[in-house]
Design an enzyme around this catalytic site. Structure first.
Site, PDB file in Angstrom:
ATOM      1  N   GLU A  99      -9.145   6.881   7.150  1.00  0.00           N
ATOM      2  CA  GLU A  99      -7.708   6.278   7.054  1.00  0.00           C
ATOM      3  C   GLU A  99      -7.466   7.721   5.815  1.00  0.00           C
ATOM      4  O   GLU A  99      -6.628   8.420   6.351  1.00  0.00           O
ATOM      5  CB  GLU A  99      -7.543   5.204   5.794  1.00  0.00           C
ATOM      6  CG  GLU A  99      -8.036   3.926   6.644  1.00  0.00           C
ATOM      7  CD  GLU A  99      -6.806   2.384   6.488  1.00  0.00           C
ATOM      8  OE1 GLU A  99      -5.880   1.999   7.235  1.00  0.00           O
ATOM      9  OE2 GLU A  99      -7.253   2.256   5.901  1.00  0.00           O
TER      10      GLU A  99
ATOM     11  N   ARG B 128       0.596  -1.506   0.004  1.00  0.00           N
ATOM     12  CA  ARG B 128       0.133  -0.135  -0.319  1.00  0.00           C
ATOM     13  C   ARG B 128       1.018   0.864  -0.112  1.00  0.00           C
ATOM     14  O   ARG B 128      -0.129   2.623   0.044  1.00  0.00           O
ATOM     15  CB  ARG B 128      -1.023   0.185   1.124  1.00  0.00           C
ATOM     16  CG  ARG B 128      -2.010   1.523   0.635  1.00  0.00           C
ATOM     17  CD  ARG B 128      -3.495   1.294   2.298  1.00  0.00           C
ATOM     18  NE  ARG B 128      -4.146   0.122   1.756  1.00  0.00           N
ATOM     19  CZ  ARG B 128      -5.065   0.567   1.475  1.00  0.00           C
ATOM     20  NH1 ARG B 128      -5.305   1.779   0.457  1.00  0.00           N
ATOM     21  NH2 ARG B 128      -6.336  -0.855   0.960  1.00  0.00           N
TER      22      ARG B 128
END
Length: 776
Positions: free
Chosen positions: A728, A323
């Site tokens: 997030e 990620r």
């Protein structure tokens, strides 16, 4: 703090898209909300105390627990030899023993568990455990691991174009290194578990976990049981932030091992020092880059090698590295690139998931690159950001070859910079700086483009079980966990909307593996997306079962039945209506099933890691922040004076909760980037293991002026009621603090270029930056 708000609850009664209280808000402030350590203890409950390693790496030459077993009040001292199943609690790599066997690999690794009648008895018993360890060479930094060739997993590459040629031809070239530190989760509730033996060697596990199904699987594996013999219930957590995604299994398995062995309930709750020493953090990264730009500020080429500190076991480090690479592009198109990622294997606590899951570490690199380029070219960094956003083809493909559809970066930028008066305020800041020698201000824009989905494609699934009782009461069960983020409130709103009920007619049950099996962690900002779709599917099934029953009661066509406001009515004759409970009672009498399961899987999500291409994300969430700071050039102290945020939450399910997530995410990111510093001794002992040495942001550290708005007219297709994930992405908005500090520092340095600004950017680092010669 000023935040945009939507209208109050509509007269029709659907709670969707309207402000609402968090479902446990009042219980939080009154103390009525129960956490694991608050649960009534069953009779004869024992407690546990871990005995941990005191060296970073070594060979266990002696482990003697007999004196501890004989200590008053101690009922057992368990070691690796007492594990009846598999001595492993790793999520998938099988490299993390529950109890150390033969060797230790980090300070804080658990060697034995003392179980007794009280914590005092356990501590006294733990003092009698004899552990002798022959020290072995330990790797305690990324650089040491690189030099030794010590890595977890394999490299990950992404490539596009001829990066060497593009760099060679670029009119402006930059190179440098970006360091981002770790971060302690510092959830208010530390790791905790209460395990209660049941009949037939079954176990009930109360766990403070983001992933009940993984806790269930690991407990069963450690004890050599079928998963069906273990029920895990997660009532709520006092914070998680990723720290309870995998590592909650450690505490639960220790308590379960003791409960199964002694056939008595066992509770294990770590104190703050234990929790901070034993558990993993956000991954520190060292990222080295080469970049090429045009004289106008166009990013032409970028090469990055990002290396994280995974600690001693793999945990989720590989996925976190992935990620990071997925977010090295930030919100920007890069024509030629080469990204490489590695996970360093060190002898520190195994690092783990943390809000953003590697994305913030990647985004910090590209923002550093663009700000340095703007400084080199004498341009406003916001102008450089704006000209490099994704756009029309061919500028619409990410480094991993996913097409960026419906990019909102430019829209957010234009709306927010106008609303926040960015250009005027930048001129005001520079004029103010010219009049003040010892105090300097800075302002910066920070965009966010964050991919939403689990990058391990199979995890993008969710289930739900909805029960309607004959009296009209509704219970919903879903696989997501509540950690303060408001997921249960959103699921309640979805169910009430689909069934046409008022919110008070619906009850959200505690998350439990005997209601919804094989769930994914509540993580990756996907809790509402996945579980909301599953809850909606179950509710729609039930509503359609009730439709013919309501039609008979109303004497109308099935197509004319509307469920709304706790009633079923005839759309052709609105005055004709029956209460929902009358419909459900009639359905019961007609032998209509009033329970239904719902299931959802995210479509078209896939990624080929070896090829470095695919579609790992269902969609992207966007946002922007204008951040203003002030610093002292004498002490290095600084504060954030104003923040303006415009965030893309799609068509928010509950705007007040999403605004709270934006505010909290920004402040937590502010802590990571400016205050929260992890310090280890040369022997691998964490020195910042309590609130007296590790500082998270306090109320006074929040921006003095904090304006948060949600993007309007922004519904997202293919997502639950047009909403977008919001857990997030706002965390990355805080990277703008570094940009604003760079602006202030550049003013203090007379316009001289600043090569690097590492995070956390503490006052000491500010002073070092001020003293660094230009270009160094």
């Amino acid at each position: 703090m000023n935040s945009s708000r939507h209208t109050p609850l509509s007269p029709a009664g659907s709670p969707l898209h309207h402000d609402a209280l968090h479902d446990s808000a009042l219980r939080h402030v009154t103390g009525e909300a129960l956490y694991v350590d608050d649960l009534p203890e069953p009779p004869r409950t024992l407690v546990g105390w871990p005995v941990t390693a005191r060296v970073a790496r070594g060979r266990i030459t002696r482990l003697d627990v007999e004196a501890a077993r004989a200590a008053p009040g101690v009922r057992a001292v368990l070691t690796a030899a007492d594990v009846p199943g598999v001595n492993d609690v790793s999520p998938f790599s099988h490299d993390e023993p529950l109890l150390a066997a033969g060797e230790v690999f980090a300070v804080g690794q658990v060697i034995a568990l003392v179980v007794g009648e009280s914590y005092d008895a356990c501590r006294a018993g733990a003092a009698r455990v004899v552990v002798e360890v022959e020290p072995l060479p330990a790797l305690l930094t990324i650089e040491a691991a690189e030099a030794a060739g010590s890595y977890h997993g394999t490299p990950h590459f992404m490539r596009r174009g001829d990066v060497d040629a593009a760099l060679a031809a670029a009119p402006v070239r930059l190179s440098g290194e970006v360091r981002t530190g770790g971060q302690e989760h510092f959830y208010l509730e530390t790791h905790a578990a209460l395990v209660v033996p049941q009949e037939l060697n079954h176990l009930l596990v109360h766990s403070s976990t983001q992933h009940p199904s993984e806790v269930q699987a690991k407990v069963a594996e450690v004890l050599g049981l079928s998963r069906s013999a273990v029920v895990v219930e997660a009532r709520r957590m006092g914070g998680g932030f990723g720290g309870k995604e995998t590592q909650a299994a450690h505490v639960a398995c220790l308590a379960a091992l003791a409960a199964a062995r002694l056939r008595r309930p066992v509770k294990l709750c770590l104190n703050r020092d234990q929790d901070m020493v034993m558990t993993g953090k956000r991954h520190p990264f060292v990222s080295r880059y080469e970049a090429g730009f045009s004289a106008q500020g166009d990013l032409l080429a970028l090469r990055v090698r990002a290396v994280s500190d995974g600690g001693w076991a793999a945990d989720l480090s590989g996925a976190i590295l992935d990620r990071c690479l997925f977010h090295l592009d930030g919100a920007y198109y890069i024509p030629a690139l080469e990204f490489e990622g590695r996970v360093a294997k060190t002898h520190l606590a195994s690092n783990t998931a943390f809000r953003g899951f590697g994305g913030p570490q990647g985004a910090a690199v590209i923002e550093e690159v663009l700000h340095r380029a703007a400084e080199r070219l004498g341009l406003d960094p916001a102008a450089v950001q704006r000209r490099n956003f994704y756009g029309e083809a061919p500028r619409d493909h990410t480094p991993y070859h996913q097409r960026v559809e419906g990019d909102r970066s430019a829209r957010v930028f234009d709306e927010l910079t106008a609303r926040a008066r960015y250009a005027e305020r930048r001129a005001e800041v520079e004029a103010w700086n010219a009049r003040h020698r010892w105090q300097k201000r800075g302002i910066a824009y920070q965009p966010v483009k964050f991919g939403i989905s689990f990058t391990a494609s199979h995890l993008n699934q969710a289930g739900a079980l909805v029960l309607i009782y004959a009296d009209g009461g509704v219970q919903i069960n879903h696989g997501g966990t509540e950690m303060g983020q408001g997921l249960h409130a959103k699921m309640l709103a979805v169910a009430a909307h689909e069934l046409g009920l008022r919110a008070e007619q619906v009850r959200v049950m505690h998350t439990s593996t005997d209601k919804v099996p094989n769930t994914s962690a509540t993580a990756a900002s996907s809790g509402s997306d996945l579980n909301g779709q599953a809850v909606a599917a179950a509710c729609v099934t039930l509503r359609e079962r009730l439709r013919p029953v309501a039609a008979r009661l109303l004497r109308c066509a099935e197509a004319d039945v509307r469920f709304e406001g706790g009633r079923a009515s005839d759309v052709a004759r609105p005055d004709r209506a029956v209460p929902f409970e009358e419909v459900t009672q009639a359905a019961y009498m007609a032998q209509v099933s009033l329970s239904a399961a719902g299931f959802y899987r995210t479509p078209d999500v896939h990624y080929d890691r070896a090829a470095g291409r695919g579609r790992p994300f269902h969609y992207f969430a966007y946002g922007g922040a204008v951040v203003e700071v002030e610093l002292s050039t004498l002490t290095g102290e600084h504060r954030v004076t104003r923040v303006d945020v415009l965030h893309d939450a799609g068509r928010s399910l509950i705007p007040s909760i999403d605004v709270g997530q934006v505010e909290g995410g920004f402040v937590q990111g502010l802590g990571w980037l400016t205050r929260e510093e992890l310090v280890w001794s040369p022997e691998g002992h964490l020195k910042t293991h309590s609130p007296d040495t590790y500082k998270i942001p306090a109320l006074g550290d929040a921006p003095r002026a904090f304006h948060v708005a949600l993007l309007t007219d922004a519904a997202q297709e293919g997502v639950i009621h047009g909403s977008k994930a919001v857990g997030e992405p706002p965390f990355l908005l805080a990277i703008g603090v570094l940009g604003a500090l760079r602006h202030a520092l550049q003013s203090a340095r007379g316009g001289a270029e600043l090569a690097a600004l590492d995070a956390p950017c503490t006052p000491e680092r500010i002073l070092r930056a001020l003293a660094t010669p230009p270009g160094a």
